[in-house]
Design an enzyme around this catalytic site. Structure first.
Site, PDB file in Angstrom:
ATOM      1  N   LYS A 168      33.681  33.537  39.118  1.00  8.30           N
ATOM      2  CA  LYS A 168      32.258  33.865  39.211  1.00  8.30           C
ATOM      3  C   LYS A 168      31.818  33.526  40.630  1.00  8.30           C
ATOM      4  O   LYS A 168      31.997  32.396  41.087  1.00  8.30           O
ATOM      5  CB  LYS A 168      31.523  33.013  38.166  1.00  8.30           C
TER       6      LYS A 168
ATOM      7  N   ILE B 174      31.150  30.078  31.448  1.00  6.90           N
ATOM      8  CA  ILE B 174      32.345  30.924  31.543  1.00  6.90           C
ATOM      9  C   ILE B 174      33.553  30.192  30.948  1.00  6.90           C
ATOM     10  O   ILE B 174      34.535  30.828  30.582  1.00  6.90           O
ATOM     11  CB  ILE B 174      32.620  31.448  32.976  1.00  6.90           C
TER      12      ILE B 174
END
Length: 118
Positions: A98, A72
């Protein structure tokens, strides 16, 4: 310097290191802050003098749901560059969270933050 923030945008994506993340996907949460001189720039109650929130949301949604990375951090960096190219602002801060992270522990989310220089 003023700021426009859109917080907790949520998208189902296929980012992650592990095969399960890439196959099943997961929800990511995205916050974006756009910095611009609102105090000086917005003088006539005209959308052309600021940033259209709907355009920002659509740009983030389209990018996040069509680009897939293992990290990410990479998604954050690439999205930041993409937004810089689309919007005439002084600076951007982007946060991506996340929750479904394969860590043996108790926590809410893992969050990555990236920013451009003002």
């Amino acid at each position: 310097m003023g700021a426009i923030r859109i917080t907790n945008m949520q998208f189902h994506t296929y980012n992650g290191v592990y095969a399960e993340e890439q196959k099943l996907g997961q929800r990511l949460q995205v916050d974006v802050e756009l910095r611009l001189p609102i105090e000086a720039q917005v003088q006539h109650d005209d959308l052309k003098e600021t940033v259209n929130y709907g355009d920002v949301y659509r740009a983030v949604a389209e990018f996040v749901t069509t680009h897939h990375y293992q990290l990410i951090e990479m998604l954050a960096n690439q999205l930041l560059q993409h937004l810089q190219g689309l919007f005439a602002v002084s600076g951007i801060t982007l946060r991506i969270r996340k929750g479904a992270v394969p860590i043996d522990g108790i926590f809410d989310t893992v969050e990555i933050e990236v920013s451009t220089d003002d």
